[in-house]
Scaffold this motif. Sequence first.
Motif: not given
Length: 268
Positions: A199-227
């Motif tokens: 996917p191409y983004s107006n804001w994130a570079s390819p490296a930034g997009q990978r970090l966003i994907g990693a951030l979403v994947r590492h979210a534990d799926g719980s209902a805490d405030d961070r997630t």
Amino acid sequence: MFWVLLLLSAWAVAGLACLRLCLAAVRAAAVDAHAVGREHALTLYEAAFLSGGPRRVADLTLVSMARQRRLLLAHTGWATVVDPCGRDEMERSVIGAIGPGGQSRIAPVRTTAATADAVRSLADRLVGAGLAVPDGACGVAAGVRRVRVAAVAVCALGAAALALPLPADQPRLLITLWFALPLTLTLGCLAITRMEVHPYSNWASPAGQRLIGALVRHADGSADDRTYLTSVAVRGVHAIGEPDLRAAFAHREEYIEEYAEDYWERRA
């Protein structure tokens, strides 16, 4: 032979758009290669900027303060300060945008906070780290939009050429095939870009997009405030589950329409 001029125009539009897209992809790959190997743990503000730009940062700050009961976001579209002490620069920007009265419509607060110095500093840091697209740069997303416009322009020029009165010795099928060549160029360029860069983004570079994907994947799926706030940072206010809080942000468009009407009434 006026259709030949239209054909040359179609080639010029298609070729220029595809060239600019290729250059944007090359620049993005160079920045990506420069950023490879750097470890960077995204903050929620950084994730919000890379996902949706300055306005997403303002939205995240409003939601975060509302979740902590330090800001009241009413379903009528108004924001009221409960705790006037901001814990970081973003929160202080939001409180400053609300004003000394401690209450304001959400739409102007969002607009003012999105242009604050804190957001600009955040953008500069991300650009310097190779994670964000520089402001005003022709990124891949902008290049893709230009190629799409070029494809439509080629079709329009082809239709105009076919609508012209032509001599009997010039079959319309042949003219159609000539215009199909620049159209094929644009569609092929879009297909390759989608396979290689999407996917191409107006804001994130390819490296930034990978970090966003990693951030979403590492979210534990719980209902805490961070997630919860991670979902808002990446997906925007559509990720808000509370009906009243979603209703508060739904008044942004109404404010814009009301402001425009009042402006033109004052001008009349």
